[in-house]
Motif scaffolding. Structure first.
Motif, PDB file in Angstrom:
ATOM      1  N   SER A  41      59.256  55.487  67.334  1.00 47.74           N
ATOM      2  CA  SER A  41      59.560  54.214  68.004  1.00 47.74           C
ATOM      3  C   SER A  41      60.206  54.539  69.344  1.00 47.74           C
ATOM      4  CB  SER A  41      60.491  53.354  67.147  1.00 47.74           C
ATOM      5  OG  SER A  41      59.912  53.076  65.896  1.00 47.74           O
ATOM      6  N   PRO A  42      59.401  54.822  70.364  1.00 46.48           N
ATOM      7  CA  PRO A  42      59.938  55.280  71.646  1.00 46.48           C
ATOM      8  C   PRO A  42      60.940  54.303  72.254  1.00 46.48           C
ATOM      9  CG  PRO A  42      57.559  55.593  71.570  1.00 46.48           C
ATOM     10  CD  PRO A  42      57.932  54.785  70.364  1.00 46.48           C
ATOM     11  N   ASN A  43      61.965  54.874  72.863  1.00 44.28           N
ATOM     12  CA  ASN A  43      62.995  54.111  73.556  1.00 44.28           C
ATOM     13  C   ASN A  43      62.486  53.787  74.967  1.00 44.28           C
ATOM     14  OD1 ASN A  43      65.339  53.536  75.234  1.00 44.28           O
ATOM     15  ND2 ASN A  43      66.598  54.324  73.562  1.00 44.28           N
ATOM     16  N   GLU A  44      62.518  52.520  75.330  1.00 41.31           N
ATOM     17  CA  GLU A  44      61.969  52.097  76.619  1.00 41.31           C
ATOM     18  C   GLU A  44      62.718  52.681  77.811  1.00 41.31           C
ATOM     19  OE1 GLU A  44      64.396  47.805  76.703  1.00 41.31           O
ATOM     20  OE2 GLU A  44      62.219  47.883  76.897  1.00 41.31           O
ATOM     21  N   HIS A  45      63.918  53.191  77.584  1.00 40.26           N
ATOM     22  CA  HIS A  45      64.723  53.740  78.677  1.00 40.26           C
ATOM     23  C   HIS A  45      64.518  55.241  78.857  1.00 40.26           C
ATOM     24  CE1 HIS A  45      66.750  49.910  78.986  1.00 40.26           C
ATOM     25  NE2 HIS A  45      67.081  49.969  77.713  1.00 40.26           N
ATOM     26  N   LEU A  46      63.642  55.848  78.051  1.00 41.00           N
ATOM     27  CA  LEU A  46      63.413  57.288  78.135  1.00 41.00           C
ATOM     28  C   LEU A  46      61.966  57.576  78.525  1.00 41.00           C
ATOM     29  CD1 LEU A  46      65.327  58.442  74.916  1.00 41.00           C
ATOM     30  CD2 LEU A  46      66.182  58.375  77.276  1.00 41.00           C
ATOM     31  N   HIS A  47      61.730  58.800  78.941  1.00 42.26           N
ATOM     32  CA  HIS A  47      60.391  59.239  79.351  1.00 42.26           C
ATOM     33  C   HIS A  47      59.859  60.236  78.317  1.00 42.26           C
ATOM     34  CE1 HIS A  47      57.496  61.812  81.569  1.00 42.26           C
ATOM     35  NE2 HIS A  47      57.164  60.676  82.136  1.00 42.26           N
ATOM     36  N   TYR A  48      58.598  60.050  77.894  1.00 39.45           N
ATOM     37  CA  TYR A  48      58.006  60.889  76.852  1.00 39.45           C
ATOM     38  C   TYR A  48      56.702  61.514  77.354  1.00 39.45           C
ATOM     39  CZ  TYR A  48      61.116  58.195  73.758  1.00 39.45           C
ATOM     40  OH  TYR A  48      62.195  57.600  73.162  1.00 39.45           O
ATOM     41  N   GLN A  49      56.467  62.756  76.920  1.00 42.77           N
ATOM     42  CA  GLN A  49      55.218  63.446  77.207  1.00 42.77           C
ATOM     43  C   GLN A  49      54.738  64.140  75.935  1.00 42.77           C
ATOM     44  OE1 GLN A  49      57.226  65.529  80.728  1.00 42.77           O
ATOM     45  NE2 GLN A  49      55.080  65.593  81.338  1.00 42.77           N
ATOM     46  N   PRO A  50      53.451  64.015  75.587  1.00 44.90           N
ATOM     47  CA  PRO A  50      52.946  64.750  74.420  1.00 44.90           C
ATOM     48  C   PRO A  50      52.997  66.252  74.678  1.00 44.90           C
ATOM     49  CG  PRO A  50      51.144  63.707  75.613  1.00 44.90           C
ATOM     50  CD  PRO A  50      52.408  63.204  76.238  1.00 44.90           C
ATOM     51  N   LEU A  51      53.418  67.004  73.654  1.00 49.22           N
ATOM     52  CA  LEU A  51      53.593  68.441  73.815  1.00 49.22           C
ATOM     53  C   LEU A  51      52.580  69.229  72.990  1.00 49.22           C
ATOM     54  CD1 LEU A  51      55.405  70.378  75.349  1.00 49.22           C
ATOM     55  CD2 LEU A  51      56.991  70.370  73.421  1.00 49.22           C
ATOM     56  N   TYR A  52      52.509  68.956  71.695  1.00 40.68           N
ATOM     57  CA  TYR A  52      51.511  69.597  70.832  1.00 40.68           C
ATOM     58  C   TYR A  52      51.419  68.805  69.535  1.00 40.68           C
ATOM     59  CZ  TYR A  52      55.359  71.733  68.151  1.00 40.68           C
ATOM     60  OH  TYR A  52      56.472  71.940  67.380  1.00 40.68           O
ATOM     61  N   ARG A  53      50.452  69.153  68.697  1.00 43.81           N
ATOM     62  CA  ARG A  53      50.234  68.429  67.453  1.00 43.81           C
ATOM     63  C   ARG A  53      50.531  69.322  66.245  1.00 43.81           C
ATOM     64  NH1 ARG A  53      47.885  63.627  68.104  1.00 43.81           N
ATOM     65  NH2 ARG A  53      47.098  63.494  65.974  1.00 43.81           N
ATOM     66  N   GLU A  54      51.028  68.692  65.211  1.00 47.69           N
ATOM     67  CA  GLU A  54      51.410  69.378  63.979  1.00 47.69           C
ATOM     68  C   GLU A  54      50.706  68.664  62.820  1.00 47.69           C
ATOM     69  OE1 GLU A  54      55.729  70.800  62.815  1.00 47.69           O
ATOM     70  OE2 GLU A  54      55.491  68.684  62.316  1.00 47.69           O
ATOM     71  N   THR A  55      50.165  69.444  61.869  1.00 49.36           N
ATOM     72  CA  THR A  55      49.472  68.855  60.728  1.00 49.36           C
ATOM     73  C   THR A  55      50.309  69.000  59.465  1.00 49.36           C
ATOM     74  OG1 THR A  55      47.312  69.376  61.695  1.00 49.36           O
ATOM     75  CG2 THR A  55      47.357  68.838  59.349  1.00 49.36           C
ATOM     76  N   ASP A  56      50.557  67.869  58.801  1.00 49.82           N
ATOM     77  CA  ASP A  56      51.304  67.836  57.542  1.00 49.82           C
ATOM     78  C   ASP A  56      50.357  67.630  56.374  1.00 49.82           C
ATOM     79  OD1 ASP A  56      53.378  67.822  59.351  1.00 49.82           O
ATOM     80  OD2 ASP A  56      54.559  66.336  58.269  1.00 49.82           O
TER      81      ASP A  56
END
Length: 302
Positions: free
Chosen positions: A159-174
């Protein structure tokens, strides 16, 4: 009153005590004994001429005045950190302090770029850079990013915080795992029947994804935790089933201590993201380390 450097130090002690919810809990954070911390709180109360908190056998509790001072101290430290970051951004070289937060148990994933980035970043000419690294839950990382107590965070942010900046880094499989003697692992042809009455453990920040995959959205009595190690411990006990990253569970699968349940059906890809405060994006130290993370540099050969 005019704030002095000693006042800021006392405020930092008070702030740490409030964040830790008590003097005893703050000892490890501050690396001070309880008598030293209590003495600092008393000095701050004398300096401000207000009672900040009740502390003792009855536990820890902020007074209304203490709650006000805590809120203002939070704003003060955020502003000070913002000032430091602004000054750093004016420099052409990466200097200063880099505070990095990560979720637990990600370095065993070969797709995780953290260790290669740290190796390149910790070069001998980096003696002007101070690096702090902490393992935190995603919600705590976002809170500290917003308060500018963290500079960068690597985690799963549902649930991203609207006041922060996000970038996808890598994917993990569970994948879904159980101990070999668990009913869901014994009946390999129809694990769904055993799963319907199994105890389930899930990481708190992935609850919606995991429970939807198990068709357990309305079920009560599910154990939630923020720690991957806690999830693994409960699954290894033989009483629970739960999702674990494949790279993390591999050692127990190889030793026959865990069984992967119907991997085609019960698997989920999760994107790990790099989060930061928008105000920090132009700081040279942030741009440098972020660039190394996003470049996906291969590990150094030994």
């Amino acid at each position: 009153m005019n704030l002095a450097g000693s006042d800021l130090n006392l405020l930092r002690v008070f702030f740490a005590v409030v964040e830790a919810n008590g003097v005893a809990n703050a000892q490890a954070i501050l690396n001070k004994d309880s008598s030293t911390i209590s003495r600092a709180l008393s000095q701050l109360e004398q300096r401000l001429n207000v009672r900040l908190c009740e502390r003792g056998r009855q536990g820890f509790r902020l007074t209304p005045e203490g709650a006000t001072v805590h809120r203002q101290a939070q704003r003060l430290f955020t502003s000070l950190r913002g000032f430091e970051q602004t000054v750093e951004s004016l420099q052409s070289v990466a200097t200063g302090r880099l505070k990095l937060g990560i979720i637990d148990n990600i370095i065993t994933d070969p797709a995780c770029p953290l260790l290669p980035a740290l190796r390149r970043f910790q070069a001998p000419d980096r003696d002007r850079v101070k690096l702090n690294l902490e393992v935190l839950a995603p919600e705590e990382m976002e809170r500290q990013l917003q308060d500018k107590r963290l500079d960068l965070a690597i985690g799963i942010f549902e649930s991203p915080n609207e006041h922060l900046h996000y970038q996808p880094l890598y994917r993990e499989t569970d994948y879904l795992y159980a101990a070999p003697d668990h009913p869901a692992a014994v009946d390999v042809d129809r694990p769904d029947i055993a799963l319907a009455c199994s105890r389930i453990v899930s990481r708190r920040f992935l609850r919606e994804q995991e429970l939807a995959l198990l068709n357990q959205a309305d079920r009560e009595g599910i154990t939630f935790t923020a720690s991957l190690e806690a999830v693994a411990a409960l699954i290894l006990s033989g009483a629970y089933v739960g999702f674990l990253p494949g790279h993390y569970a591999r050692r127990w699968v190889a030793d026959g201590e865990l069984v992967c349940l119907d991997p085609r059906r019960y698997q989920r890809d999760t994107t790990l993201q790099l989060a930061t405060h928008p105000d920090s994006l132009e700081r040279p130290i942030i741009k440098d380390f972020t660039g190394r993370l996003l470049a996906g540099e291969p590990p150094a050969r030994t």
